[in-house]
Design a protein around this motif. Sequence first.
Motif, PDB file in Angstrom:
ATOM      1  N   ALA A  39       0.854  -1.189   0.000  1.00 16.52           N
ATOM      2  CA  ALA A  39       0.000   0.000   0.000  1.00 16.52           C
ATOM      3  C   ALA A  39       0.884   1.231   0.000  1.00 16.52           C
ATOM      4  CB  ALA A  39      -0.915   0.008   1.219  1.00 16.52           C
ATOM      5  N   GLY A  40       0.462   2.240  -0.721  1.00 18.19           N
ATOM      6  CA  GLY A  40       1.224   3.481  -0.754  1.00 18.19           C
ATOM      7  C   GLY A  40       0.626   4.455  -1.742  1.00 18.19           C
ATOM      8  N   TYR A  41       1.301   5.566  -1.880  1.00 22.56           N
ATOM      9  CA  TYR A  41       0.869   6.580  -2.834  1.00 22.56           C
ATOM     10  C   TYR A  41       1.102   6.066  -4.254  1.00 22.56           C
ATOM     11  CZ  TYR A  41       0.926   9.619   1.236  1.00 22.56           C
ATOM     12  OH  TYR A  41       0.701  10.160   2.472  1.00 22.56           O
ATOM     13  N   SER A  42       0.214   6.419  -5.156  1.00 22.12           N
ATOM     14  CA  SER A  42       0.225   5.866  -6.524  1.00 22.12           C
ATOM     15  C   SER A  42       1.567   6.050  -7.224  1.00 22.12           C
ATOM     16  CB  SER A  42      -0.883   6.513  -7.362  1.00 22.12           C
ATOM     17  OG  SER A  42      -2.136   6.173  -6.832  1.00 22.12           O
ATOM     18  N   ASN A  43       2.100   7.252  -7.245  1.00 21.54           N
ATOM     19  CA  ASN A  43       3.355   7.497  -7.959  1.00 21.54           C
ATOM     20  C   ASN A  43       4.509   6.697  -7.367  1.00 21.54           C
ATOM     21  OD1 ASN A  43       2.097   9.253  -9.702  1.00 21.54           O
ATOM     22  ND2 ASN A  43       2.720  11.087  -8.597  1.00 21.54           N
ATOM     23  N   GLU A  44       4.575   6.669  -6.046  1.00 19.76           N
ATOM     24  CA  GLU A  44       5.655   5.941  -5.386  1.00 19.76           C
ATOM     25  C   GLU A  44       5.526   4.435  -5.601  1.00 19.76           C
ATOM     26  OE1 GLU A  44       4.074   8.534  -4.197  1.00 19.76           O
ATOM     27  OE2 GLU A  44       5.659   9.970  -3.740  1.00 19.76           O
ATOM     28  N   MET A  45       4.291   3.932  -5.597  1.00 16.62           N
ATOM     29  CA  MET A  45       4.085   2.505  -5.838  1.00 16.62           C
ATOM     30  C   MET A  45       4.450   2.158  -7.284  1.00 16.62           C
ATOM     31  SD  MET A  45       3.377   1.234  -2.982  1.00 16.62           S
ATOM     32  CE  MET A  45       3.150  -0.411  -3.583  1.00 16.62           C
ATOM     33  N   ASP A  46       4.089   3.011  -8.221  1.00 19.75           N
ATOM     34  CA  ASP A  46       4.468   2.776  -9.619  1.00 19.75           C
ATOM     35  C   ASP A  46       5.986   2.720  -9.754  1.00 19.75           C
ATOM     36  OD1 ASP A  46       1.822   2.700 -10.416  1.00 19.75           O
ATOM     37  OD2 ASP A  46       1.796   4.785 -11.103  1.00 19.75           O
ATOM     38  N   TYR A  47       6.667   3.669  -9.111  1.00 25.82           N
ATOM     39  CA  TYR A  47       8.127   3.682  -9.151  1.00 25.82           C
ATOM     40  C   TYR A  47       8.691   2.403  -8.539  1.00 25.82           C
ATOM     41  CZ  TYR A  47      12.944   4.903  -8.151  1.00 25.82           C
ATOM     42  OH  TYR A  47      14.312   4.891  -8.068  1.00 25.82           O
ATOM     43  N   PHE A  48       8.172   2.009  -7.393  1.00 31.21           N
ATOM     44  CA  PHE A  48       8.634   0.791  -6.721  1.00 31.21           C
ATOM     45  C   PHE A  48       8.476  -0.425  -7.621  1.00 31.21           C
ATOM     46  CE2 PHE A  48       7.483  -2.957  -4.144  1.00 31.21           C
ATOM     47  CZ  PHE A  48       8.714  -3.191  -3.549  1.00 31.21           C
ATOM     48  N   LEU A  49       7.329  -0.557  -8.262  1.00 27.56           N
ATOM     49  CA  LEU A  49       7.069  -1.727  -9.108  1.00 27.56           C
ATOM     50  C   LEU A  49       7.956  -1.741 -10.351  1.00 27.56           C
ATOM     51  CD1 LEU A  49       3.187  -1.964  -8.796  1.00 27.56           C
ATOM     52  CD2 LEU A  49       4.910  -3.454  -7.733  1.00 27.56           C
ATOM     53  N   GLN A  50       8.483  -0.590 -10.730  1.00 26.35           N
ATOM     54  CA  GLN A  50       9.379  -0.515 -11.881  1.00 26.35           C
ATOM     55  C   GLN A  50      10.832  -0.846 -11.520  1.00 26.35           C
ATOM     56  OE1 GLN A  50       8.200  -0.114 -14.971  1.00 26.35           O
ATOM     57  NE2 GLN A  50       6.169   0.011 -14.062  1.00 26.35           N
ATOM     58  N   GLY A  76      10.526  -8.031 -12.968  1.00 22.25           N
ATOM     59  CA  GLY A  76       9.506  -9.048 -12.738  1.00 22.25           C
ATOM     60  C   GLY A  76       8.532  -8.718 -11.629  1.00 22.25           C
ATOM     61  N   LEU A  77       8.716  -7.581 -11.008  1.00 19.97           N
ATOM     62  CA  LEU A  77       7.912  -7.270  -9.826  1.00 19.97           C
ATOM     63  C   LEU A  77       6.454  -6.963 -10.165  1.00 19.97           C
ATOM     64  CD1 LEU A  77       8.324  -7.133  -6.806  1.00 19.97           C
ATOM     65  CD2 LEU A  77       8.951  -4.739  -7.039  1.00 19.97           C
ATOM     66  N   GLN A  78       6.232  -6.139 -11.152  1.00 23.47           N
ATOM     67  CA  GLN A  78       4.858  -5.732 -11.458  1.00 23.47           C
ATOM     68  C   GLN A  78       3.976  -6.925 -11.820  1.00 23.47           C
ATOM     69  OE1 GLN A  78       4.601  -2.284 -13.836  1.00 23.47           O
ATOM     70  NE2 GLN A  78       2.432  -2.036 -13.445  1.00 23.47           N
ATOM     71  N   SER A  79       4.527  -7.901 -12.523  1.00 18.42           N
ATOM     72  CA  SER A  79       3.721  -9.053 -12.923  1.00 18.42           C
ATOM     73  C   SER A  79       3.350  -9.938 -11.733  1.00 18.42           C
ATOM     74  CB  SER A  79       4.474  -9.891 -13.963  1.00 18.42           C
ATOM     75  OG  SER A  79       5.637 -10.467 -13.386  1.00 18.42           O
ATOM     76  N   ARG A  80       4.032  -9.761 -10.602  1.00 21.89           N
ATOM     77  CA  ARG A  80       3.726 -10.554  -9.410  1.00 21.89           C
ATOM     78  C   ARG A  80       2.575  -9.941  -8.594  1.00 21.89           C
ATOM     79  NH1 ARG A  80       8.961 -11.891 -10.517  1.00 21.89           N
ATOM     80  NH2 ARG A  80       9.523 -14.047 -10.044  1.00 21.89           N
TER      81      ARG A  80
END
Length: 133
Positions: A17-28, A32-36
């Motif tokens: 859970a987190g702020y949208s922009n920061e979560m998008d950055y984290f998943l990038q 392979g992270l975003q697909s998980r």
Amino acid sequence: MVKLMEDYRDEFILILAGYSNEMDYFLQTNPGLQSRFPFQINFPNYTMEQLLDILNMMAKERDYRLTNRALLKVEQQIEICLRNEPFTFSNARYIRNILERAIRQQAMRMMQYVHYSEDQLTMLRADDFTFHR
């Protein structure tokens, strides 16, 4: 984290859970992270009415009430925060934090009195809501 997610994929659920922009950055940060994380849910911010309802509910749970001027001051401060910090406004956490600060401020204010009523002890006024970030 990625290894544990793969090794134990059938045994646990990981929720981020987190702020949208920061979560998008984290998943990038890992290819392979975003697909998980196949499910992503974006929750809209609470409305002003909902935030004030939350404030009143939290205050009531602690046996406090707010004056109308206090509610107006909080509403004005929320508007300032939303205007100045729209991407980091923390919704109900912000409300909880300002309520806790107001309760401490009210306690300090009450120390100046020798005698006070129950109403004075349970009422939060506008001047109890000081907003120093």
